[in-house]
Design an enzyme around this catalytic site. Structure first.
Site, PDB file in Angstrom:
ATOM      1  N   HIS A 237       0.825  -1.176  -0.055  1.00  0.00           N
ATOM      2  CA  HIS A 237      -0.061  -0.122   0.167  1.00  0.00           C
ATOM      3  C   HIS A 237       0.843   1.143   0.038  1.00  0.00           C
ATOM      4  O   HIS A 237       1.728   1.436   0.934  1.00  0.00           O
ATOM      5  CB  HIS A 237      -0.918   0.000   1.050  1.00  0.00           C
ATOM      6  CG  HIS A 237      -1.682   1.298   1.398  1.00  0.00           C
ATOM      7  ND1 HIS A 237      -2.785   1.449   0.892  1.00  0.00           N
ATOM      8  CD2 HIS A 237      -1.546   2.491   2.241  1.00  0.00           C
ATOM      9  CE1 HIS A 237      -2.989   2.662   0.942  1.00  0.00           C
ATOM     10  NE2 HIS A 237      -2.579   3.422   1.979  1.00  0.00           N
ATOM     11  N   ASP A 239       0.878   5.278  -0.084  1.00  0.00           N
ATOM     12  CA  ASP A 239       0.178   6.445   0.056  1.00  0.00           C
ATOM     13  C   ASP A 239       0.763   7.599  -0.820  1.00  0.00           C
ATOM     14  O   ASP A 239       2.017   7.670  -0.923  1.00  0.00           O
ATOM     15  CB  ASP A 239       0.390   7.116   1.666  1.00  0.00           C
ATOM     16  CG  ASP A 239      -0.321   6.327   2.553  1.00  0.00           C
ATOM     17  OD1 ASP A 239      -1.766   6.012   2.196  1.00  0.00           O
ATOM     18  OD2 ASP A 239       0.277   6.033   3.545  1.00  0.00           O
ATOM     19  N   ASP A 349      -7.422   1.111   3.150  1.00  0.00           N
ATOM     20  CA  ASP A 349      -7.012   2.343   4.194  1.00  0.00           C
ATOM     21  C   ASP A 349      -7.924   3.732   4.194  1.00  0.00           C
ATOM     22  O   ASP A 349      -7.399   4.653   4.624  1.00  0.00           O
ATOM     23  CB  ASP A 349      -5.536   2.659   3.939  1.00  0.00           C
ATOM     24  CG  ASP A 349      -4.745   3.739   5.052  1.00  0.00           C
ATOM     25  OD1 ASP A 349      -5.317   3.326   6.187  1.00  0.00           O
ATOM     26  OD2 ASP A 349      -4.190   4.421   4.776  1.00  0.00           O
ATOM     27  N   HIS A 568      -6.714   9.831   0.106  1.00  0.00           N
ATOM     28  CA  HIS A 568      -7.108   9.726   1.387  1.00  0.00           C
ATOM     29  C   HIS A 568      -6.079  10.167   2.519  1.00  0.00           C
ATOM     30  O   HIS A 568      -6.675  10.353   3.815  1.00  0.00           O
ATOM     31  CB  HIS A 568      -7.721   8.250   1.691  1.00  0.00           C
ATOM     32  CG  HIS A 568      -6.578   7.381   1.808  1.00  0.00           C
ATOM     33  ND1 HIS A 568      -6.160   6.610   0.696  1.00  0.00           N
ATOM     34  CD2 HIS A 568      -5.409   6.931   2.793  1.00  0.00           C
ATOM     35  CE1 HIS A 568      -5.311   5.592   0.994  1.00  0.00           C
ATOM     36  NE2 HIS A 568      -4.811   5.878   2.297  1.00  0.00           N
TER      37      HIS A 568
END
Length: 1006
Positions: A237, A239, A349, A568
């Site tokens: 993952h 970001d 997430d 996000h």
């Protein structure tokens, strides 16, 4: 017996650690050359002449430094049972903030290196030139040190270590009294008794190590076809921005994807999945040779491209059309680049999931939703991990919650699960144990790998997964497989069974402060969404009626900037200050690009309006408009401006119908009285003879709530105890009347600590809203600012605007689920109503509401200091509005009023050239006021015009859409603009049957 078993486990654990320390047979330290640089601009290696030896390996003194290392490596031939690798041992620290390197060997990108990926293997002995492009991450007091060495790995010792590690991990959670515990430990002990540890690497040792491994594999491992099972997929993952800026994410993406490819060469069974089309776009641009290797692995079936969205966007704050574009851009990229039809929305997430999503997903060809974030709830545990999720319109989507967590002896599963899992036996067992719907399915999904530039899975994880795949007692069968294949098996297992259902939003009982933190970004996002929808609509009009080419590429690039900033951790306000400096620049570009397209297209289209009036009013919204418009610094009244079209207007001053006297304001709609602190002591609805505020209570009370969540979640959290201490912002420094033509009122300046709030409280000649136009110059910390209105209404529910509709939530606190929703998210309004009367509190850029009974608070600002020390300090402009109405929300015009506030009618000068369009032209009209025409744009294919509409009042409706131009054919499409069926056109009109909250998309051929 129990004491003996404990001592045998102690012995086994001690010998396991001893074996681990002997995996490295020999080590030779290397000295590298180094040069400090800034971000690299391409893949050109640095000038060797600029580099100097760095014997101690110390190179970074400050956070976020870059540099290049160079090593001339002479790799000897390996002996039997040996592997020689180049190792880069890096500083410790949390992986997301630790040093990360991109490794170039013999001129090509080979892999990434970080604290968990330290070994670089070569496929031949001899001379190699190796460069490390380095990023320091967060530098602690001791600085950053990197040690390079050539290490010889004893392959038999490494193999034995992992053969022993997996069963020893099983013992960690297995009950000592159980047969499984005794079975595992006795076999481990027997294997250890075969070992000759008197002299490591001797012939006797090597022979005994092989014998011990063989014993374990013959006597302990086995049974890989047993159930239950855990399916593992490599994952990272990343970001898009968070504790680092976007430009560093570009490096993290290349670093991580290169590492995945490198390990795929070493481990043929390794499969990997990654979401977020934007990451692939980055790698395509920054490392095209890696991108081609990714495409080959995708074609091979070992690299799974999924996720559906352009990036993992916030799902509370973005508009319905932004949702559509996230999926449209994401699916289009995956299809064009990889030939993959993405069918899973992958959002592990994200901070909560709107009830509008199931319909958006179904109409976008996305069949499954996967997340784990709801396991972060601070109050309640979701009762299901496999279920059908129903949205506000009744659409359903198959949903799966990830369940990885470590199993611990004597402990029941906890609520929290992770999406950055590991392959240790504890986590494999815990993943299955935490899964709740065992009656539906005998398999659970484990995503394993480090995220945020951590390179995804490690060799250690893959070695452990190999052992788990061989099968062990008291361990679920484990195998690597694609996430999509797991989902298909899950659906097959659920067929014919009673699958649980959850209806409405998936509310995250955590991170509620993200509805408000970094207010400028929320405002910029909403303004950008409306700007680009208006620019597209105006561009359609300009192409149809003025022959101006639709600027599809520029509009697309602008949308991508909007979508990027909806990530996000950007839009929710949980990133570092540099991220918001970058987003400020992005939003400036968005405003420049979108503004220029909109203004030029609008002017070109308006020139075709046949009107004798001095001005042309453009109404971008569905409903016809009568009310104030702003032009040249003043407000004027206009009447009956056609929806989705143009009307000629005269802007003339007229005697105001707003009465001002001392602490009173009044117009045809409201009588307003202020108390001595200029709070609203009375709001009287003259049309309906209703007092809006509770008796002896004041409205528009500005409150400062103490806001000290735990520091590590400062930018995310708004805890329930923020209501324990409240200060009223009641120091009135000045109050004066103002006159702006058709708008008049009182301007109040309030001081609070080091900050100032100025409000214009506005009444209009011809508009039933009370506007609170607010200017804040804020400089204080750890306060949450709210506007409070105690409405005199009997209500146990309120209705909130969300994407493509609205949702009811309880305003009571009767159970733990209601209590957890003390702060909730809404878009343009929240409405509190009785059966025949209600009040809406609208806004133009806010998202957080707190409603208890009928007492309503709108959250205006927060002042967190981590991870951005300056948070919401600075100047803010925003408007919120009070609007009273007959009927409940769904029998009122609140939706139209909210659109008018957020997307006001524009006025431009009339050049009196028009011949093609009659005065009062509407591009399209709907004969049903509950149907909102949200989007008009050119089709992505270039074939025709796309129109998107939705039913806004939870009603079955048949709407007739009439077009103001000649239409040849109309097709209903899905949200991805794929034709579903042709619709009969008669007299340039179509009839559409809408179900409650249904979204419909049309493709129009002219």
């Amino acid at each position: 017996e129990e004491k003996t078993m404990r001592k045998l486990q102690e012995r086994a654990q001690t010998l396991l650690e001893t074996i681990r320390t002997h995996i490295v047979k020999r080590s030779e330290k290397l000295t590298a050359e180094f040069v400090k640089t800034d971000y690299k601009k391409d893949n050109v290696l640095p000038d060797r002449a600029s580099m100097r030896p760095l014997p101690d390996g110390m190179w970074a003194e400050h956070d976020g430094e870059h540099g290049w290392f160079r090593l001339a490596v002479t790799l000897p031939e390996c002996g039997e049972g040996e592997r020689i690798g180049l190792f880069a041992e890096l500083a410790e620290g949390w992986i997301a903030e630790s040093p990360q390197y991109l490794v170039y060997a013999d001129g090509e990108i080979v892999c990434g290196a970080d604290k968990n990926h330290t070994e670089i293997c070569f496929d031949r002995a001899g001379e190699h030139e190796v460069f490390f492009y380095a990023y320091s991450g967060k530098v602690y007091d001791y600085g950053i040190k990197t040690v390079f060495s050539l290490k010889t790995i004893d392959v038999n010792t490494e193999k034995l270590y992992y053969d022993l590690l997996a069963p020893m991990q099983v013992l960690h959670y297995t009950e000592p009294e159980s047969a499984a515990y005794s079975d595992v430990l006795s076999h481990v002990n027997a294997a250890l008794n075969l070992l000759d540890l008197r002299e490591f690497y001797s012939e006797n040792y090597e022979r005994s190590a092989c014998a011990a491994s063989a014993y374990l594999r013959e006597n302990l491992y086995g049974g890989t076809d047993k159930k239950p099972a855990v399916a593992g997929i490599g994952h990272t993952h990343i970001d898009i921005a968070w504790l680092w800026p976007y430009r560093l994410t570009r490096e993290k993406a290349v670093h991580s994807f290169a590492t995945v490819l490198y390990l795929m060469d070493r481990y043929p069974e390794y499969k990997f999945m990654s979401s977020q089309a934007i990451l692939y776009q980055i790698v395509k641009e920054d490392a095209p040779e890696l991108y081609e290797k990714i495409k080959a692995r995708v074609k091979e079936g070992r690299w799974e491209v999924e996720g559906a969205m352009w990036l993992e966007a916030d799902c509370n704050l973005i508009s319905g059309e932004s949702f559509v574009r996230q999926i449209l851009f994401g699916k289009k990229f995956f299809k064009e680049e990889f030939g993959v039809e993405s069918k899973i929305l992958w959002l592990p997430d994200v901070f909560g999931y709107s009830a509008a999503m199931p319909q958006i997903l179904r109409k976008s060809g996305v069949e499954t939703f996967v997340t784990s974030k709801i396991s972060w709830n601070d109050t309640n545990k979701m009762p299901f991990d496999t279920f059908y999720w129903y949205g506000i319109d009744g659409s359903k989507v198959f949903t799966y919650f990830l369940t990885p967590q470590d199993k611990e002896r004597g402990r029941k599963p906890v609520v929290y699960t992770t999406y950055t899992g590991n392959t240790n036996a504890e986590q494999i067992a815990g993943t299955w144990e935490r899964y709740q719907q065992k009656e539906l399915n005998d398999e659970a999904l484990l995503t394993f790998g480090y995220g945020d530039g951590g390179g995804g899975p490690t060799a250690d994880m893959l070695e452990k997964m190999r052992r788990a795949n061989m099968g062990l007692p008291n361990l679920p069968a484990a195998k690597i497989c694609r996430a999509g294949d797991f989902i298909e098996r899950l659906k097959e297992n659920c067929a014919g069974k009673k699958v649980p259902e959850i209806r409405g939003e998936l509310y995250l009982e955590f991170h509620r402060g993200t509805y408000t933190n970094i207010a400028k970004n929320k405002k910029n996002n909403r303004k950008s969404e409306f700007l680009f929808q208006n620019a597209e609509f105006a561009s359609v009009l300009a192409e149809l009626f003025a022959g101006r080419k639709y600027r599809a590429e520029e509009l697309s690039e602008g949308w991508k900037l909007i979508l990027k900033n909806q990530f996000h951790d950007i839009l929710p306000g949980s990133s570092i200050e540099e991220v918001y400096n970058d987003s400020d620049a992005d939003y400036a570009s968005i405003a420049l690009i979108g503004g220029e397209i909109y203004e030029t297209a609008l002017a070109a289209a308006a020139e075709n309006v046949a009107s004798d009036e001095e001005f042309i009013a453009f109404n971008p919204n569905t409903a016809a408009y009568s009310g104030p418009v702003f032009y040249g610094g003043r407000y004027y009244n206009v009447q009956n401006v056609a929806g989705k079209g143009f009307t000629g207007v005269a802007l003339k001053d007229a005697p105001s119908r707003v009465f001002l006297q001392e602490k009173r304001m009044e117009n045809d709609y409201y009588a307003v009285t202020f108390d001595e602190k200029y709070r609203l002591s009375r709001i009287y609805d003259k049309l309906r003879g209703r007092e809006i505020l509770k008796s002896a209570c004041a409205g528009n009370v500005l409150e400062a709530h103490e806001d000290y969540p735990p520091g590590y979640y400062d930018g995310w959290e708004l805890r329930v105890y923020h209501d324990e201490k409240i200060w009223e912002i009641d120091d009135v420094a000045a109050a004066e009347f103002f006159d702006e033509g058709a708008r008049r009122g009182v301007k109040i300046t309030r001081r609070f600590m080091h900050s100032t709030i100025e409000q214009k409280i506005c009444l209009y000649d011809n508009c039933p809203r009370i506007d609170f136009e607010t200017f804040a110059d804020w400089h204080d910390e750890h306060l949450c600012i709210k506007a409070y209105f105690p409405f005199d209404l009997n209500a146990t529910k309120a209705t909130y605007d969300i994407q493509f509709g609205n949702i009811e939530r309880a305003t009571t606190r009767n159970n733990s689920w209601e209590q957890a929703k003390f702060e909730v998210c809404a878009h343009k309004f929240a409405d509190v109503s009785e059966s025949d009367y209600g009040v809406a509190l609208m806004n133009d850029s806010k998202y957080g509401y707190e409603i208890l009974g009928s007492e309503t608070r709108l959250t205006l600002l927060r002042c967190a200091t981590y991870p951005n020390p300056n948070g919401d300090k600075g100047k803010h402009e925003f408007t919120y509005s009070l609007y009273a109405h007959e009927g409940d929300l769904r029998n009122s015009d609140v939706v139209a009023q909210a659109y008018a506030l957020n997307n006001p009618v524009a006025v431009i000068g009339n050049r009196h050239k028009g011949k093609r369009l009659k005065d009062g032209f509407s591009f399209v009209t709907a004969d049903c006021g509950d149907v909102v025409i949200d989007t008009v744009k050119k089709a992505e294919s270039g074939r025709g015009i796309v129109l998107r509409a939705f039913e806004s009042a939870n009603k079955h409706k048949t709407a007739r859409l009439t077009f103001g131009f000649a239409v040849k054919r109309i097709f209903e499409t899905d949200l991805m603009e794929k034709d579903i069926a042709e619709i009969a056109v008669k007299d340039n009109a179509v009839s559409l049957c809408f179900k409650p909250f249904e979204i419909k998309t049309l493709r129009i051929e002219t």
